[in-house]
Design a protein around this motif. Sequence first.
Motif, PDB file in Angstrom:
ATOM      1  N   PHE A   1       1.047   3.401   4.516  1.00 52.81           N
ATOM      2  CA  PHE A   1      -0.038   2.526   4.964  1.00 52.81           C
ATOM      3  C   PHE A   1       0.576   1.286   5.589  1.00 52.81           C
ATOM      4  CE2 PHE A   1      -1.657   4.894   1.342  1.00 52.81           C
ATOM      5  CZ  PHE A   1      -2.899   5.342   1.782  1.00 52.81           C
ATOM      6  N   ASP A   2      -0.003   0.861   6.692  1.00 53.88           N
ATOM      7  CA  ASP A   2       0.461  -0.348   7.383  1.00 53.88           C
ATOM      8  C   ASP A   2      -0.685  -1.342   7.438  1.00 53.88           C
ATOM      9  OD1 ASP A   2       1.305  -2.340   9.172  1.00 53.88           O
ATOM     10  OD2 ASP A   2       2.604  -0.935  10.244  1.00 53.88           O
TER      11      ASP A   2
ATOM     12  N   PHE B   1      -6.902  -0.064   7.790  1.00 55.16           N
ATOM     13  CA  PHE B   1      -6.043  -0.084   6.602  1.00 55.16           C
ATOM     14  C   PHE B   1      -6.862  -0.214   5.327  1.00 55.16           C
ATOM     15  CE2 PHE B   1      -4.269  -2.848   3.335  1.00 55.16           C
ATOM     16  CZ  PHE B   1      -3.188  -2.101   2.901  1.00 55.16           C
ATOM     17  N   GLU B   2      -7.772  -1.186   5.305  1.00 56.79           N
ATOM     18  CA  GLU B   2      -8.510  -1.491   4.070  1.00 56.79           C
ATOM     19  C   GLU B   2      -9.271  -0.273   3.564  1.00 56.79           C
ATOM     20  OE1 GLU B   2      -8.897  -4.740   1.386  1.00 56.79           O
ATOM     21  OE2 GLU B   2      -7.980  -4.808   3.372  1.00 56.79           O
ATOM     22  N   ALA B   3      -9.989   0.412   4.485  1.00 58.92           N
ATOM     23  CA  ALA B   3     -10.782   1.566   4.070  1.00 58.92           C
ATOM     24  C   ALA B   3      -9.888   2.706   3.594  1.00 58.92           C
ATOM     25  CB  ALA B   3     -11.657   2.035   5.231  1.00 58.92           C
ATOM     26  N   ALA B   4      -8.794   2.954   4.322  1.00 58.10           N
ATOM     27  CA  ALA B   4      -7.902   4.058   3.949  1.00 58.10           C
ATOM     28  C   ALA B   4      -7.215   3.776   2.619  1.00 58.10           C
ATOM     29  CB  ALA B   4      -6.867   4.273   5.051  1.00 58.10           C
TER      30      ALA B   4
ATOM     31  N   ALA C   1      10.031  -2.919   7.145  1.00 57.38           N
ATOM     32  CA  ALA C   1       9.893  -1.512   7.523  1.00 57.38           C
ATOM     33  C   ALA C   1      11.213  -0.759   7.398  1.00 57.38           C
ATOM     34  CB  ALA C   1       9.354  -1.410   8.947  1.00 57.38           C
ATOM     35  N   VAL C   2      12.308  -1.397   7.777  1.00 63.95           N
ATOM     36  CA  VAL C   2      13.612  -0.739   7.673  1.00 63.95           C
ATOM     37  C   VAL C   2      13.951  -0.469   6.208  1.00 63.95           C
ATOM     38  CG1 VAL C   2      16.086  -0.992   8.091  1.00 63.95           C
ATOM     39  CG2 VAL C   2      14.438  -1.724   9.842  1.00 63.95           C
TER      40      VAL C   2
ATOM     41  N   ILE D   1       3.916   4.263   0.291  1.00 62.40           N
ATOM     42  CA  ILE D   1       4.634   3.080   0.742  1.00 62.40           C
ATOM     43  C   ILE D   1       3.671   2.265   1.591  1.00 62.40           C
ATOM     44  CG2 ILE D   1       6.477   2.198   2.214  1.00 62.40           C
ATOM     45  CD1 ILE D   1       8.170   4.564   1.400  1.00 62.40           C
ATOM     46  N   ILE D   2       3.511   0.998   1.210  1.00 59.92           N
ATOM     47  CA  ILE D   2       2.577   0.106   1.895  1.00 59.92           C
ATOM     48  C   ILE D   2       3.378  -0.989   2.571  1.00 59.92           C
ATOM     49  CG2 ILE D   2       0.614  -1.458   1.620  1.00 59.92           C
ATOM     50  CD1 ILE D   2       0.045   0.131  -1.027  1.00 59.92           C
TER      51      ILE D   2
END
Length: 427
Positions: free
Chosen positions: A4-5, A11-14, A272-273, A305-306
């Motif tokens: 999730f990004d 994003f919020e709904a997912a 992200a890395v 992973i968020i």
Amino acid sequence: MRRFDFSEPGFEAAFTAFIEERRETPEEVDAAVRDVLAAVRRDGVEALLRFGRQFDKVELTEADLRVSAEEIEAGAAACSSDVRDAIAFAAARIRAYHERQRPADQWFTDAAGVELGWRWTPLEAVGIYVPGGRAAYPSTVLMNAVPAAAAGVERIAMVTPPGKLQPAVLAAAKAAGVTEIWRVGGAQAVAALAYGAGPIRPVDKIVGPGNAYVTAAKRRVYGTVGIDALAGPSEIVVVADGANNPDWIAADLLSQAEHDPAAQSILITDDAVFAERVASAVQDQLKTLATGEDAAASWRDHGAIILAPLDEAPRLVDLIAPEHVEFATENPERLSDRVRHAGAIFLGRLTPEAIGDYVAGSNHVLPTSRAARFSSGLSLYDFIKRTSIVKCDADAFAILGPHTVALADAEGLPAHARSAAIRLGNT
């Protein structure tokens, strides 16, 4: 494992949909448990022996059910010295932590002259369920029995599935002072503790984790006895910045994933890395992990992973309301102080959740399935109860009595009203 990004639309709904996914007990489990409970309540010890043959494939007699004092001693002696030392170390820390939770009795006189107060008393009898099967769980014995003993519970009855009793489990029982151990597991063990069965006398409360059948049984006997909680699969959230060693964080995520294919491990990071390095490290460690099959299934089906700004982490943690959360950041308190919903919080890069599972001293029996929104982990308070105390003299009753009559009349309860009015001479 899902990604999730925070910066992406939706994003919020997912994310909300992800954390609200339920891992419910199948209906067939509840139906089977209902029948087991009814059989034990009806047939007592005969049902326990019958279910032992049916479910555990063991042939026991009533005399075999109780683990003898000699077996406990021999099993504890067979435990390796380093494990015995670790058990003693953990037991002392758990006892010291929980003894600090002991509340004080209170007694005072208020402005009306009424003497009021409360007192705390321990439960008389507690049953502890210790799972078997996947592993030996001496920590379960310690985390449940030591606080009960510290609270002053007179009788602690431990049940565990029949089969070879692991030396570490018996060593933990000895360290915690548990002398009553029964070879019975599953829903039938919960029934025996709740209703009594032959030599197993009923208890007042049942604590300890178990599989779906044990949890369903605890749900059904609640009211006849107290229970600690309805435990779901294990959970961990790790909030980590890019300055961490990715191997460390991967190990922390897998420490909960290995419990159960339904366990959940979530990483929140702003790098992200680093996120990709952790994901790669998880895959590398799974290759050599003895519990890798369960851990891989957990990570694949329920892991996440968020990618989000760390300042958003406390809000995301509160939405998850996890069993455990680690803040592996430079100044962990800056974020952790904003968290409202979590079973236990672990601060800093050198405080992995595993420390809390064993030797920190705090309890590892914690709310799961978002129950941290409204409940706490196991503590001394689970093994004591509060009784209110009230005493009126004539002057105090003269003040309280008329108001009692008025409220009882307003509720249409004339006997309540008379109980006070008769003492005021108003009948």
